[in-house]
Design a protein around this motif. Structure first.
Motif, PDB file in Angstrom:
ATOM      1  N   SER A 159      -7.758 -23.118   2.735  1.00 17.51           N
ATOM      2  CA  SER A 159      -7.322 -23.421   1.365  1.00 17.51           C
ATOM      3  C   SER A 159      -7.428 -22.185   0.479  1.00 17.51           C
ATOM      4  O   SER A 159      -6.607 -21.967  -0.400  1.00 17.51           O
ATOM      5  N   ASP A 160      -8.415 -21.348   0.736  1.00 19.95           N
ATOM      6  CA  ASP A 160      -8.564 -20.086   0.025  1.00 19.95           C
ATOM      7  C   ASP A 160      -7.813 -19.020   0.823  1.00 19.95           C
ATOM      8  O   ASP A 160      -8.192 -18.690   1.952  1.00 19.95           O
ATOM      9  N   LEU A 161      -6.759 -18.474   0.236  1.00 21.10           N
ATOM     10  CA  LEU A 161      -5.905 -17.541   0.953  1.00 21.10           C
ATOM     11  C   LEU A 161      -6.325 -16.076   0.834  1.00 21.10           C
ATOM     12  O   LEU A 161      -5.638 -15.191   1.348  1.00 21.10           O
ATOM     13  N   PHE A 162      -7.432 -15.804   0.170  1.00 23.85           N
ATOM     14  CA  PHE A 162      -7.836 -14.419  -0.065  1.00 23.85           C
ATOM     15  C   PHE A 162      -7.861 -13.609   1.234  1.00 23.85           C
ATOM     16  O   PHE A 162      -7.263 -12.537   1.328  1.00 23.85           O
ATOM     17  N   GLU A 163      -8.552 -14.117   2.234  1.00 23.28           N
ATOM     18  CA  GLU A 163      -8.693 -13.376   3.496  1.00 23.28           C
ATOM     19  C   GLU A 163      -7.358 -13.297   4.237  1.00 23.28           C
ATOM     20  O   GLU A 163      -7.029 -12.255   4.812  1.00 23.28           O
ATOM     21  N   SER A 164      -6.577 -14.370   4.220  1.00 24.24           N
ATOM     22  CA  SER A 164      -5.265 -14.350   4.882  1.00 24.24           C
ATOM     23  C   SER A 164      -4.353 -13.317   4.243  1.00 24.24           C
ATOM     24  O   SER A 164      -3.647 -12.575   4.943  1.00 24.24           O
ATOM     25  N   LYS A 165      -4.371 -13.257   2.920  1.00 23.89           N
ATOM     26  CA  LYS A 165      -3.537 -12.277   2.212  1.00 23.89           C
ATOM     27  C   LYS A 165      -3.958 -10.860   2.564  1.00 23.89           C
ATOM     28  O   LYS A 165      -3.113  -9.993   2.817  1.00 23.89           O
ATOM     29  N   LYS A 166      -5.247 -10.622   2.577  1.00 22.64           N
ATOM     30  CA  LYS A 166      -5.767  -9.291   2.879  1.00 22.64           C
ATOM     31  C   LYS A 166      -5.391  -8.890   4.308  1.00 22.64           C
ATOM     32  O   LYS A 166      -4.917  -7.774   4.539  1.00 22.64           O
ATOM     33  N   LYS A 167      -5.580  -9.796   5.250  1.00 20.51           N
ATOM     34  CA  LYS A 167      -5.268  -9.494   6.645  1.00 20.51           C
ATOM     35  C   LYS A 167      -3.779  -9.210   6.832  1.00 20.51           C
ATOM     36  O   LYS A 167      -3.409  -8.264   7.543  1.00 20.51           O
ATOM     37  N   LEU A 168      -2.913 -10.011   6.207  1.00 18.41           N
ATOM     38  CA  LEU A 168      -1.475  -9.794   6.361  1.00 18.41           C
ATOM     39  C   LEU A 168      -1.058  -8.477   5.705  1.00 18.41           C
ATOM     40  O   LEU A 168      -0.296  -7.705   6.289  1.00 18.41           O
TER      41      LEU A 168
ATOM     42  N   VAL B 147       3.210  -9.930  -0.002  1.00 16.00           N
ATOM     43  CA  VAL B 147       2.318 -10.920   0.609  1.00 16.00           C
ATOM     44  C   VAL B 147       1.970 -12.018  -0.405  1.00 16.00           C
ATOM     45  O   VAL B 147       1.979 -13.205  -0.061  1.00 16.00           O
ATOM     46  N   ASP B 148       1.689 -11.644  -1.632  1.00 17.49           N
ATOM     47  CA  ASP B 148       1.405 -12.646  -2.670  1.00 17.49           C
ATOM     48  C   ASP B 148       2.594 -13.587  -2.843  1.00 17.49           C
ATOM     49  O   ASP B 148       2.420 -14.814  -2.893  1.00 17.49           O
ATOM     50  N   ASP B 149       3.798 -13.029  -2.936  1.00 16.93           N
ATOM     51  CA  ASP B 149       5.001 -13.853  -3.099  1.00 16.93           C
ATOM     52  C   ASP B 149       5.234 -14.729  -1.869  1.00 16.93           C
ATOM     53  O   ASP B 149       5.640 -15.891  -1.982  1.00 16.93           O
ATOM     54  N   PHE B 150       4.950 -14.191  -0.688  1.00 19.02           N
ATOM     55  CA  PHE B 150       5.079 -14.954   0.550  1.00 19.02           C
ATOM     56  C   PHE B 150       4.188 -16.195   0.522  1.00 19.02           C
ATOM     57  O   PHE B 150       4.636 -17.311   0.815  1.00 19.02           O
ATOM     58  N   TYR B 151       2.929 -16.010   0.136  1.00 17.39           N
ATOM     59  CA  TYR B 151       2.012 -17.152   0.133  1.00 17.39           C
ATOM     60  C   TYR B 151       2.298 -18.121  -1.009  1.00 17.39           C
ATOM     61  O   TYR B 151       2.046 -19.326  -0.875  1.00 17.39           O
ATOM     62  N   ILE B 152       2.844 -17.642  -2.111  1.00 19.53           N
ATOM     63  CA  ILE B 152       3.311 -18.558  -3.170  1.00 19.53           C
ATOM     64  C   ILE B 152       4.416 -19.441  -2.601  1.00 19.53           C
ATOM     65  O   ILE B 152       4.424 -20.665  -2.804  1.00 19.53           O
ATOM     66  N   ASN B 153       5.339 -18.838  -1.861  1.00 14.01           N
ATOM     67  CA  ASN B 153       6.409 -19.611  -1.231  1.00 14.01           C
ATOM     68  C   ASN B 153       5.843 -20.615  -0.236  1.00 14.01           C
ATOM     69  O   ASN B 153       6.299 -21.764  -0.173  1.00 14.01           O
ATOM     70  N   MET B 154       4.852 -20.203   0.527  1.00 18.86           N
ATOM     71  CA  MET B 154       4.259 -21.107   1.507  1.00 18.86           C
ATOM     72  C   MET B 154       3.617 -22.319   0.810  1.00 18.86           C
ATOM     73  O   MET B 154       3.670 -23.429   1.322  1.00 18.86           O
ATOM     74  N   ASP B 155       3.030 -22.080  -0.355  1.00 12.37           N
ATOM     75  CA  ASP B 155       2.445 -23.184  -1.120  1.00 12.37           C
ATOM     76  C   ASP B 155       3.518 -24.097  -1.709  1.00 12.37           C
ATOM     77  O   ASP B 155       3.280 -25.290  -1.889  1.00 12.37           O
ATOM     78  N   ASN B 156       4.680 -23.543  -2.015  1.00  8.30           N
ATOM     79  CA  ASN B 156       5.695 -24.287  -2.773  1.00  8.30           C
ATOM     80  C   ASN B 156       6.837 -24.868  -1.946  1.00  8.30           C
ATOM     81  O   ASN B 156       7.496 -25.797  -2.401  1.00  8.30           O
ATOM     82  N   PHE B 157       7.117 -24.329  -0.785  1.00  9.48           N
ATOM     83  CA  PHE B 157       8.254 -24.797   0.011  1.00  9.48           C
ATOM     84  C   PHE B 157       7.819 -25.959   0.902  1.00  9.48           C
ATOM     85  O   PHE B 157       6.926 -25.803   1.737  1.00  9.48           O
TER      86      PHE B 157
ATOM     87  N   LEU C 167       0.889   0.183  -0.219  1.00  9.78           N
ATOM     88  CA  LEU C 167       0.004  -0.991  -0.196  1.00  9.78           C
ATOM     89  C   LEU C 167       0.234  -1.900  -1.399  1.00  9.78           C
ATOM     90  O   LEU C 167       0.224  -3.124  -1.260  1.00  9.78           O
ATOM     91  N   ALA C 168       0.492  -1.331  -2.568  1.00 11.17           N
ATOM     92  CA  ALA C 168       0.731  -2.162  -3.761  1.00 11.17           C
ATOM     93  C   ALA C 168       1.976  -3.026  -3.580  1.00 11.17           C
ATOM     94  O   ALA C 168       1.965  -4.219  -3.904  1.00 11.17           O
ATOM     95  N   GLY C 169       3.046  -2.441  -3.045  1.00 10.51           N
ATOM     96  CA  GLY C 169       4.281  -3.202  -2.816  1.00 10.51           C
ATOM     97  C   GLY C 169       4.117  -4.247  -1.736  1.00 10.51           C
ATOM     98  O   GLY C 169       4.617  -5.368  -1.849  1.00 10.51           O
ATOM     99  N   ILE C 170       3.403  -3.888  -0.682  1.00 12.16           N
ATOM    100  CA  ILE C 170       3.148  -4.834   0.411  1.00 12.16           C
ATOM    101  C   ILE C 170       2.287  -5.991  -0.091  1.00 12.16           C
ATOM    102  O   ILE C 170       2.546  -7.157   0.241  1.00 12.16           O
TER     103      ILE C 170
END
Length: 138
Positions: free
Chosen positions: A50-59, A28-38, A21-24
């Motif tokens: 706009s708040d990605l907390f729930e999206s990150k948790k679900k993914l 997921v954090d890096d994925f959403y950083i990319n989504m914000d930046n690309f 879970l820690a690696g996943i």
């Protein structure tokens, strides 16, 4: 270093290879950083809160079970049909490719062995294609 003798997709091997879970969660954090930046991902990012907390948790919870680990998504949210859950969105080839690009770059940032990186991206392209087809923009 992970044990390269593990066969991906068997039991919890993929979950273990992904760092559990820690690696996943890091992926997921890096994925959403990319989504914000690309810039390519701007449309896909706009489909999220706009708040990605729930999206990150679900993914992260989904990926945990999908990779053979604890079925956290089902425990917390119930069962999910990935294509049906995304049917309300407008997802075509461009959006699917943008999602996969963000994930590919996030996977590249992880300390996974090279063969697992390739395997994981190939596996993730399957639900990405199913979502695209379910949204009618195949």
């Amino acid at each position: 270093m992970m044990d390269s003798s593990m066969e991906y997709g068997v039991g919890d091997n993929s979950y273990t290879m992904a760092g559990k879970l820690a690696g996943i969660s890091k992926l997921v954090d890096d994925f959403y950083i990319n989504m914000d930046n690309f810039p390519e991902a701007k449309k896909v990012r706009s489909m999220h809160s706009s708040d990605l907390f729930e999206s990150k948790k679900k993914l992260a919870y989904f990926l945990s079970g999908w990779l053979g680990g604890p079925k956290l998504y089902a425990e917390h949210y119930g069962s999910i049909n990935i294509p049906a859950a995304h049917q309300h969105l407008s997802v075509g080839v461009e959006e699917s490719n943008a999602w996969l690009l963000c994930m590919e770059k996030a996977i590249d940032q992880q300390p996974y062995e090279a063969a697992f990186k390739v395997y994981l991206l190939e596996q993730l392209s399957i639900p990405a294609a199913r979502i695209r087809m379910a949204c009618g923009r195949g």
